[in-house]
Design a protein around this motif. Structure first.
Motif, PDB file in Angstrom:
ATOM      1  N   SER A 138       7.618   3.306  10.944  1.00 48.46           N
ATOM      2  CA  SER A 138       9.057   3.799  10.625  1.00 48.46           C
ATOM      3  C   SER A 138       8.753   4.242   9.293  1.00 48.46           C
ATOM      4  CB  SER A 138       9.697   2.265  10.431  1.00 48.46           C
ATOM      5  OG  SER A 138       9.454   1.561   9.505  1.00 48.46           O
ATOM      6  N   VAL A 139       7.876   4.108   8.626  1.00 44.76           N
ATOM      7  CA  VAL A 139       7.816   4.530   7.211  1.00 44.76           C
ATOM      8  C   VAL A 139       7.419   6.128   7.506  1.00 44.76           C
ATOM      9  CG1 VAL A 139       6.723   4.613   4.952  1.00 44.76           C
ATOM     10  CG2 VAL A 139       7.289   2.493   6.217  1.00 44.76           C
ATOM     11  N   LEU A 140       6.332   6.295   8.359  1.00 42.20           N
ATOM     12  CA  LEU A 140       5.903   7.810   8.598  1.00 42.20           C
ATOM     13  C   LEU A 140       7.209   8.752   8.958  1.00 42.20           C
ATOM     14  CD1 LEU A 140       2.569   7.180  10.242  1.00 42.20           C
ATOM     15  CD2 LEU A 140       2.721   8.112   8.366  1.00 42.20           C
ATOM     16  N   ASN A 141       7.903   7.853  10.060  1.00 42.26           N
ATOM     17  CA  ASN A 141       8.970   8.581  10.439  1.00 42.26           C
ATOM     18  C   ASN A 141      10.160   9.007   9.464  1.00 42.26           C
ATOM     19  OD1 ASN A 141      10.098   9.294  12.989  1.00 42.26           O
ATOM     20  ND2 ASN A 141      10.184   7.110  13.747  1.00 42.26           N
ATOM     21  N   LYS A 142      10.273   8.245   8.365  1.00 40.27           N
ATOM     22  CA  LYS A 142      11.109   8.520   7.347  1.00 40.27           C
ATOM     23  C   LYS A 142      10.680   9.792   6.489  1.00 40.27           C
ATOM     24  CE  LYS A 142      11.325   5.611   3.633  1.00 40.27           C
ATOM     25  NZ  LYS A 142      11.830   4.575   2.817  1.00 40.27           N
ATOM     26  N   ILE A 143       9.549   9.934   6.479  1.00 39.64           N
ATOM     27  CA  ILE A 143       9.077  11.227   5.723  1.00 39.64           C
ATOM     28  C   ILE A 143       8.499  12.461   6.580  1.00 39.64           C
ATOM     29  CG2 ILE A 143       8.096   9.839   3.913  1.00 39.64           C
ATOM     30  CD1 ILE A 143       5.488  11.156   4.570  1.00 39.64           C
ATOM     31  N   LYS A 144       8.670  12.368   7.897  1.00 44.08           N
ATOM     32  CA  LYS A 144       8.380  13.466   8.847  1.00 44.08           C
ATOM     33  C   LYS A 144       9.472  14.636   8.622  1.00 44.08           C
ATOM     34  CE  LYS A 144      10.336  12.840  13.325  1.00 44.08           C
ATOM     35  NZ  LYS A 144      10.896  13.876  13.269  1.00 44.08           N
ATOM     36  N   PRO A 145       9.239  15.849   8.708  1.00 43.84           N
ATOM     37  CA  PRO A 145      10.231  16.984   8.931  1.00 43.84           C
ATOM     38  C   PRO A 145      11.078  16.591  10.193  1.00 43.84           C
ATOM     39  CG  PRO A 145       8.134  18.027   8.402  1.00 43.84           C
ATOM     40  CD  PRO A 145       7.776  16.618   8.794  1.00 43.84           C
ATOM     41  N   PRO A 146      12.239  16.744   9.842  1.00 50.21           N
ATOM     42  CA  PRO A 146      13.320  16.423  10.934  1.00 50.21           C
ATOM     43  C   PRO A 146      12.835  17.065  12.248  1.00 50.21           C
ATOM     44  CG  PRO A 146      14.538  17.237   9.291  1.00 50.21           C
ATOM     45  CD  PRO A 146      12.986  17.284   8.773  1.00 50.21           C
TER      46      PRO A 146
ATOM     47  N   LYS B 154      -7.057   3.767  -0.432  1.00 54.66           N
ATOM     48  CA  LYS B 154      -6.059   3.290   0.474  1.00 54.66           C
ATOM     49  C   LYS B 154      -6.251   3.552   2.045  1.00 54.66           C
ATOM     50  CE  LYS B 154      -3.261   1.971  -2.810  1.00 54.66           C
ATOM     51  NZ  LYS B 154      -2.017   2.902  -3.185  1.00 54.66           N
ATOM     52  N   LEU B 155      -7.307   4.676   2.070  1.00 59.25           N
ATOM     53  CA  LEU B 155      -7.247   5.040   3.505  1.00 59.25           C
ATOM     54  C   LEU B 155      -9.007   5.106   3.897  1.00 59.25           C
ATOM     55  CD1 LEU B 155      -4.707   7.994   3.844  1.00 59.25           C
ATOM     56  CD2 LEU B 155      -4.427   5.623   4.504  1.00 59.25           C
TER      57      LEU B 155
ATOM     58  N   PHE C 298      -1.437  10.568   4.572  1.00 57.96           N
ATOM     59  CA  PHE C 298      -1.870  10.782   3.029  1.00 57.96           C
ATOM     60  C   PHE C 298      -0.562  10.535   2.233  1.00 57.96           C
ATOM     61  CE2 PHE C 298      -5.917  12.534   4.122  1.00 57.96           C
ATOM     62  CZ  PHE C 298      -6.652  12.393   3.165  1.00 57.96           C
ATOM     63  N   ARG C 299       0.497  11.101   2.663  1.00 60.39           N
ATOM     64  CA  ARG C 299       1.493  11.332   1.854  1.00 60.39           C
ATOM     65  C   ARG C 299       2.147   9.922   1.649  1.00 60.39           C
ATOM     66  NH1 ARG C 299       5.460  15.874   2.890  1.00 60.39           N
ATOM     67  NH2 ARG C 299       4.477  16.266   4.766  1.00 60.39           N
ATOM     68  N   VAL C 300       2.290   9.044   2.627  1.00 57.06           N
ATOM     69  CA  VAL C 300       2.984   7.742   2.622  1.00 57.06           C
ATOM     70  C   VAL C 300       2.013   6.648   1.832  1.00 57.06           C
ATOM     71  CG1 VAL C 300       3.334   5.364   3.813  1.00 57.06           C
ATOM     72  CG2 VAL C 300       4.138   7.780   4.702  1.00 57.06           C
ATOM     73  N   PHE C 301       0.688   7.028   1.702  1.00 51.90           N
ATOM     74  CA  PHE C 301      -0.034   5.769   1.152  1.00 51.90           C
ATOM     75  C   PHE C 301      -0.814   6.249  -0.063  1.00 51.90           C
ATOM     76  CE2 PHE C 301       0.237   4.482   5.809  1.00 51.90           C
ATOM     77  CZ  PHE C 301       0.648   3.323   5.375  1.00 51.90           C
ATOM     78  N   CYS C 302      -0.995   7.712  -0.303  1.00 50.67           N
ATOM     79  CA  CYS C 302      -1.838   7.956  -1.447  1.00 50.67           C
ATOM     80  C   CYS C 302      -1.320   8.657  -2.536  1.00 50.67           C
ATOM     81  CB  CYS C 302      -3.038   8.934  -1.086  1.00 50.67           C
ATOM     82  SG  CYS C 302      -4.063   8.146   0.390  1.00 50.67           S
ATOM     83  N   GLU C 303      -0.995   7.962  -3.640  1.00 52.71           N
ATOM     84  CA  GLU C 303      -0.646   8.658  -4.805  1.00 52.71           C
ATOM     85  C   GLU C 303      -1.654   9.666  -5.545  1.00 52.71           C
ATOM     86  OE1 GLU C 303       2.354   7.155  -5.865  1.00 52.71           O
ATOM     87  OE2 GLU C 303       2.525   8.927  -7.013  1.00 52.71           O
ATOM     88  N   PRO C 304      -1.013  11.019  -5.626  1.00 52.12           N
ATOM     89  CA  PRO C 304      -1.839  12.040  -5.933  1.00 52.12           C
ATOM     90  C   PRO C 304      -2.627  11.617  -7.214  1.00 52.12           C
ATOM     91  CG  PRO C 304       0.148  13.063  -5.180  1.00 52.12           C
ATOM     92  CD  PRO C 304       0.389  11.428  -5.248  1.00 52.12           C
TER      93      PRO C 304
ATOM     94  N   LEU D 285       0.803  -1.266   0.001  1.00 57.48           N
ATOM     95  CA  LEU D 285       0.219   0.028   0.064  1.00 57.48           C
ATOM     96  C   LEU D 285       0.894   1.243   0.004  1.00 57.48           C
ATOM     97  CD1 LEU D 285      -2.795  -1.194   2.854  1.00 57.48           C
ATOM     98  CD2 LEU D 285      -3.083  -0.809   0.179  1.00 57.48           C
ATOM     99  N   ILE D 286       2.118   1.006  -0.042  1.00 58.09           N
ATOM    100  CA  ILE D 286       3.062   2.514   0.354  1.00 58.09           C
ATOM    101  C   ILE D 286       3.532   2.699  -0.927  1.00 58.09           C
ATOM    102  CG2 ILE D 286       5.234   3.031   1.298  1.00 58.09           C
ATOM    103  CD1 ILE D 286       4.961   0.960   3.407  1.00 58.09           C
ATOM    104  N   ARG D 287       3.404   4.012  -1.245  1.00 63.36           N
ATOM    105  CA  ARG D 287       3.729   4.366  -2.485  1.00 63.36           C
ATOM    106  C   ARG D 287       5.231   4.297  -2.706  1.00 63.36           C
ATOM    107  NH1 ARG D 287       3.333  10.858  -1.924  1.00 63.36           N
ATOM    108  NH2 ARG D 287       3.586  10.929  -4.061  1.00 63.36           N
ATOM    109  N   GLU D 288       5.603   4.151  -3.863  1.00 57.75           N
ATOM    110  CA  GLU D 288       6.977   3.606  -4.540  1.00 57.75           C
ATOM    111  C   GLU D 288       7.939   4.527  -4.128  1.00 57.75           C
ATOM    112  OE1 GLU D 288       8.481   0.353  -5.273  1.00 57.75           O
ATOM    113  OE2 GLU D 288       6.192   0.401  -5.284  1.00 57.75           O
TER     114      GLU D 288
END
Ligand SMILES: *Cc1c(COP(=O)(O)O)cnc(C)c1O
Length: 280
Positions: free
Chosen positions: A226-234, A142-143, A85-91, A6-9
């Motif tokens: 862990s995937v959400l963590n990867k894309i969050k602003p630091p 997706k959600l 949204f940004r992890v799972f949904c392709e615009p 389900l995670i965007r490529e």
């Protein structure tokens, strides 16, 4: 269902930004971090905050009985929802389902992320229309957002219906528990380990009375976190917020007292409103 699929490529391939403070350890708080270009003069806030918010997470993990790796914090739950949204949904490709009348941010975030929104209205008793929701999903869905207790109808969704939806929906089920502290229902956090496609969202904005600090939390599998963590602003949760949240979480007696007062006032208001003949 395999959550990985389900995670965007682009998110799967993404190498996260590594901040100077990523190796943050509280034991080293008296060091000067030249690599972060921090100002050496002590303002109390001249340092970048802990990007992983370890102290706040440790306090929350203990209260909620989860591991720190099952927990992600954001600048309000609105940021957490946006990350999901940004992890799972392709615009322009993927879609999500929400159940109006409900919290307006799901629609706003679907629109800002250019993700289609399918609305399946709640039934007359404000419960989810399980059959219609399951019929409405397809391979791009997706959600599914379940707000329970729901804003603005205030009721909790039937636990059996929620469980059916978690089991039969082909995507991620996001349960927004912003008002869970005012409810007699159990949080779904206790059942995370049964459901790999479940994300539970909570916030310090309501029961903790801290809407001003912007602290939202999401609880899920270690994989999803862990995937959400990867894309969050630091540095998405600032130092003042972390300090205030920690203090509040360490004072559960005060919060629990206030929750009890709010519930008792709510009951009073309900009784009074029921006395007025033209209110049904
Ligand atoms: C108030 C509220 C939130 C909280 O959002 P924050 O960004 O954490 O302040 C989330 N969901 C619902 C349904 C709400 O009513």
């Amino acid at each position: 269902m395999i959550v990985e699929n389900l995670i965007r490529e682009n998110i799967k391939l993404l190498k996260p930004y590594s901040s100077a403070r990523e190796e943050f350890k509280n034991s080293a708080s008296n060091l000067v971090y030249l690599d972060a270009n921090e100002n050496p003069f002590d303002t109390g806030l001249n340092r970048y905050p802990d990007p992983q918010q370890n102290l706040v997470k440790a306090a929350l993990a203990k209260i909620k009985n989860v591991s720190i790796e099952q927990l992600l914090l954001g600048n309000g739950s609105d940021e957490v929802l946006d990350l999901i949204f940004r992890v799972f949904c392709e615009p322009k490709v993927d879609t999500v389902i929400a159940l109006p009348p409900t919290y307006g941010m799901y629609e706003v975030l679907a629109n800002t992320n250019d993700v289609g929104l399918t609305k399946i209205s709640l039934l007359d008793n404000y419960q989810p229309n399980v059959d219609e929701i399951l019929k409405a999903q397809n391979s791009q869905t997706k959600l599914l957002f379940l707000c329970s207790p729901n804003n603005p109808t205030a009721n909790s969704f039937n636990a059996g219906k929620i469980e059916t939806l978690i089991r039969e929906f082909n995507g991620i089920v996001v349960i927004d528990e912003a008002y869970i502290d005012f409810s007699s229902q159990e949080s779904w956090i206790g059942r995370l380990n049964e459901f790999p496609n479940l994300i539970v969202i909570q916030t310090l904005s309501k029961a903790y009375g801290l809407a001003g600090i912007r602290l939202g939390a999401c609880y899920s599998s270690t994989k999803i976190i862990s995937v959400l963590n990867k894309i969050k602003p630091p540095y998405n949760v600032n130092q003042l917020t972390q300090q205030t949240a920690l203090k509040a979480l360490q004072n559960s007696i005060k919060t629990n007292n206030e929750i009890a007062i709010i519930i008792s006032e709510r009951n009073k208001l309900k009784t009074e409103l029921e006395e007025i003949s033209f209110i049904v």
